[in-house]
Write an enzyme that holds these catalytic residues in place. Structure first.
Site, PDB file in Angstrom:
ATOM      1  N   HIS A  30       0.845  -1.205   0.000  1.00 61.72           N
ATOM      2  CA  HIS A  30       0.000   0.000   0.000  1.00 61.72           C
ATOM      3  C   HIS A  30       0.874   1.247   0.000  1.00 61.72           C
ATOM      4  O   HIS A  30       1.045   1.910   1.031  1.00 61.72           O
ATOM      5  CB  HIS A  30      -0.942  -0.017   1.212  1.00 61.72           C
ATOM      6  CG  HIS A  30      -1.969   1.067   1.171  1.00 61.72           C
ATOM      7  ND1 HIS A  30      -3.133   1.027   1.907  1.00 61.72           N
ATOM      8  CD2 HIS A  30      -2.020   2.238   0.488  1.00 61.72           C
ATOM      9  CE1 HIS A  30      -3.838   2.110   1.662  1.00 61.72           C
ATOM     10  NE2 HIS A  30      -3.177   2.878   0.813  1.00 61.72           N
ATOM     11  N   HIS A  32       1.581   4.614  -2.662  1.00 66.11           N
ATOM     12  CA  HIS A  32       1.199   5.309  -3.902  1.00 66.11           C
ATOM     13  C   HIS A  32       2.429   5.913  -4.563  1.00 66.11           C
ATOM     14  O   HIS A  32       3.239   6.559  -3.894  1.00 66.11           O
ATOM     15  CB  HIS A  32       0.203   6.424  -3.586  1.00 66.11           C
ATOM     16  CG  HIS A  32      -1.072   5.923  -2.968  1.00 66.11           C
ATOM     17  ND1 HIS A  32      -2.186   5.621  -3.712  1.00 66.11           N
ATOM     18  CD2 HIS A  32      -1.403   5.648  -1.675  1.00 66.11           C
ATOM     19  CE1 HIS A  32      -3.151   5.202  -2.906  1.00 66.11           C
ATOM     20  NE2 HIS A  32      -2.696   5.210  -1.663  1.00 66.11           N
ATOM     21  N   HIS A 209      -9.734   1.364  -1.575  1.00 67.35           N
ATOM     22  CA  HIS A 209      -9.598   2.040  -0.283  1.00 67.35           C
ATOM     23  C   HIS A 209     -10.933   2.076   0.449  1.00 67.35           C
ATOM     24  O   HIS A 209     -11.982   2.342  -0.156  1.00 67.35           O
ATOM     25  CB  HIS A 209      -9.149   3.488  -0.489  1.00 67.35           C
ATOM     26  CG  HIS A 209      -7.686   3.641  -0.760  1.00 67.35           C
ATOM     27  ND1 HIS A 209      -7.052   3.042  -1.809  1.00 67.35           N
ATOM     28  CD2 HIS A 209      -6.737   4.352  -0.090  1.00 67.35           C
ATOM     29  CE1 HIS A 209      -5.763   3.369  -1.781  1.00 67.35           C
ATOM     30  NE2 HIS A 209      -5.543   4.161  -0.752  1.00 67.35           N
ATOM     31  N   GLU A 211     -11.148   3.805   4.051  1.00 67.83           N
ATOM     32  CA  GLU A 211     -10.433   4.301   5.237  1.00 67.83           C
ATOM     33  C   GLU A 211     -11.399   4.942   6.229  1.00 67.83           C
ATOM     34  O   GLU A 211     -11.333   4.719   7.419  1.00 67.83           O
ATOM     35  CB  GLU A 211      -9.352   5.301   4.831  1.00 67.83           C
ATOM     36  CG  GLU A 211      -8.423   5.686   5.972  1.00 67.83           C
ATOM     37  CD  GLU A 211      -7.227   6.510   5.535  1.00 67.83           C
ATOM     38  OE1 GLU A 211      -7.308   7.174   4.486  1.00 67.83           O
ATOM     39  OE2 GLU A 211      -6.208   6.489   6.264  1.00 67.83           O
ATOM     40  N   ASP A 291       1.726   4.178   2.723  1.00 74.65           N
ATOM     41  CA  ASP A 291       0.758   5.003   1.989  1.00 74.65           C
ATOM     42  C   ASP A 291       1.464   6.038   1.097  1.00 74.65           C
ATOM     43  O   ASP A 291       1.662   5.802  -0.083  1.00 74.65           O
ATOM     44  CB  ASP A 291      -0.191   5.696   2.981  1.00 74.65           C
ATOM     45  CG  ASP A 291      -1.609   5.830   2.456  1.00 74.65           C
ATOM     46  OD1 ASP A 291      -1.858   5.427   1.307  1.00 74.65           O
ATOM     47  OD2 ASP A 291      -2.472   6.344   3.201  1.00 74.65           O
ATOM     48  N   ASP A 292       1.817   7.182   1.679  1.00 70.88           N
ATOM     49  CA  ASP A 292       2.455   8.288   0.936  1.00 70.88           C
ATOM     50  C   ASP A 292       3.643   8.744   1.787  1.00 70.88           C
ATOM     51  O   ASP A 292       3.577   9.791   2.442  1.00 70.88           O
ATOM     52  CB  ASP A 292       1.457   9.433   0.761  1.00 70.88           C
ATOM     53  CG  ASP A 292       0.165   8.961   0.120  1.00 70.88           C
ATOM     54  OD1 ASP A 292       0.158   8.769  -1.107  1.00 70.88           O
ATOM     55  OD2 ASP A 292      -0.825   8.780   0.844  1.00 70.88           O
TER      56      ASP A 292
HETATM   57  N1  ADE Z   1      -3.479   8.614  -2.832  1.00 69.69           N
HETATM   58  C1  ADE Z   1      -4.562   8.590  -3.599  1.00 69.69           C
HETATM   59  N2  ADE Z   1      -5.661   8.511  -2.848  1.00 69.69           N
HETATM   60  C2  ADE Z   1      -5.260   8.467  -1.554  1.00 69.69           C
HETATM   61  C3  ADE Z   1      -5.936   8.376  -0.326  1.00 69.69           C
HETATM   62  N3  ADE Z   1      -7.258   8.315  -0.275  1.00 69.69           N
HETATM   63  N4  ADE Z   1      -5.219   8.364   0.803  1.00 69.69           N
HETATM   64  C4  ADE Z   1      -3.894   8.421   0.722  1.00 69.69           C
HETATM   65  N5  ADE Z   1      -3.206   8.497  -0.411  1.00 69.69           N
HETATM   66  C5  ADE Z   1      -3.882   8.530  -1.547  1.00 69.69           C
HETATM   67 ZN    ZN Z   2      -3.702   4.808   0.147  1.00 61.09          ZN
END
Ligand code: ADE
Ligand code: ZN
Length: 362
Positions: A30, A32, A209, A211, A291-292
């Site tokens: 997970h 991006h 997703h 969340e 994630d990011d």
């Molecule tokens: N990148 C694209 N959508 C996202 C999300 N909902 N949360 C975190 N990163 C993302």
């Molecule tokens: Zn994500």
């Protein structure tokens, strides 16, 4: 919800924990691509394309300044708009897999692509670049990669169908499946049922997703979108029946401790990672990722570090989550067995840290 002023609770330096989490092998399901671009690379790409950023990359990535998830996603748009040609895609993929992956012990990563985040860039250009970046990263570090193409839930169901048609029309073995990302609040999963049906018919795997959504969205993902795993899914534990089903079916949940703590989805923004602990205690198949990463001030090692501190987990409990990721990944059985062997060897070579001190019951 406001993210203003929120940071993931900092953790103290602890040499034994730091050595353990750095050495542990990791499997990343997970992460991006747009969210893993390093600040200096954002600056370089802006210069390359003659774009004035208006603020320094460090400011851009100051997650405490995002007012809400929507603002964070618009930062992703700025970064995504700077990744324009195959060379750009090759560079950011290479960096995500090497400095952002292999350097943290990541042996295998399924990179989430977001083609709608790169307006005007044809899908074949994206594909050409990311495959080249992945080939170079594997040659230099041994990390393996697959790709997940994210449909943007802020757009229409028809746009999602078109993107799946592109994926199917430009088939690459490394593109293993599709996902569903961007702002949940703007796109209920049912809107994308047709795109997911098309993907299933084409033999693509599916994830999405969930969340902030209610537990029933997990059911929708499984029953109506045919997902074989769920990204985040923290609210599953609010519904004992759907939790029991997911335990029985071994549905994987790709959790992201730091990014979800900052966003207050997996806990209360207090670093307790309460929902992740509940999910593991309930017997769910939880995996850990970032994630990011640079956008939330984290990396694969740090996500493991925060769980070691918050939950007292040591080598074997953290390694169990990595084995979950091996089970949850979309490699074929032969490659999965090879990955599992590499993970087991890496865990055996990892020094454990002393157990966490017991809490005083008084
Ligand atoms: N990148 C694209 N959508 C996202 C999300 N909902 N949360 C975190 N990163 C993302
Ligand atoms: Zn994500």
């Amino acid at each position: 919800m406001s993210l203003a002023g929120l940071h993931s609770t900092p953790v103290p330096a602890d040499p034994a924990i730091d050595a353990m989490v750095a050495a542990l092998p990791k499997v990343s399901l997970h992460c991006h691509l747009i969210g893993s671009v390093a600040p200096q690379t954002v600056v370089d790409l802006a210069r390359r394309h003659g774009v004035r950023l208006g603020r320094s990359a460090d400011d851009l990535y100051d997650h405490a300044s995002y007012q809400d998830l929507g603002e964070f996603l618009r930062v992703l748009d700025v970064v995504g708009s700077l990744i324009r040609d195959a060379d750009d895609f090759a560079r950011v993929t290479y960096e995500s897999l090497t400095a952002g992956g292999a350097a943290h012990g990541v042996l295998y990563r399924e990179v989430h692509l977001s083609p709608p985040g790169h307006p005007g860039v044809p899908y074949p250009t994206i594909l050409e670049g990311v495959l080249a970046g992945a080939r170079d990263a594997e040659a230099d570090t041994g990390i393996r990669a697959g790709f997940v193409v994210g449909l943007c839930r802020e757009r229409s169901g028809a746009a999602a169908v078109e993107l799946v048609e592109q994926v199917v029309g430009h088939r690459a073995d490394e593109v293993l499946g599709i996902g569903l990302d961007y702002a949940e609040i703007k796109g209920p999963p049912t809107r994308f049922a047709e795109a997911f049906r098309l993907a299933r018919r084409a033999g693509l795997r599916r994830t999405a997703h969930s969340e902030s959504g209610p537990p029933d969205h997990v059911r929708v993902l499984l029953d109506e979108l045919g997902c074989s795993r769920v990204d985040h899914g923290y609210h599953v534990v609010d519904d004992p029946a759907i939790t029991a089903r997911c335990v029985a079916e071994r549905v994987p949940f790709t959790c992201t401790p730091v990014s979800s703590d900052v966003g207050r989805y997996s806990g209360s923004g207090d670093g307790t990672h309460r929902r992740i602990a509940e999910m593991v205690d309930a017997g769910l198949l939880v995996t850990i990722d970032s994630d990011d990463p640079p956008m939330f001030g984290t990396d694969p090692t740090h996500d493991h570090r925060v769980l070691a501190h918050a939950l007292g987990w040591r080598r074997d409990r953290l390694a169990a989550l990595t084995r979950n990721a091996v089970e949850a990944c979309w490699l074929d059985d032969t490659d999965r067995a090879v990955l599992l062997a590499r993970v087991k060897a890496g865990v055996a070579a990892t020094p454990d840290a002393p157990p966490a001190p017991q809490e005083d019951p008084a």
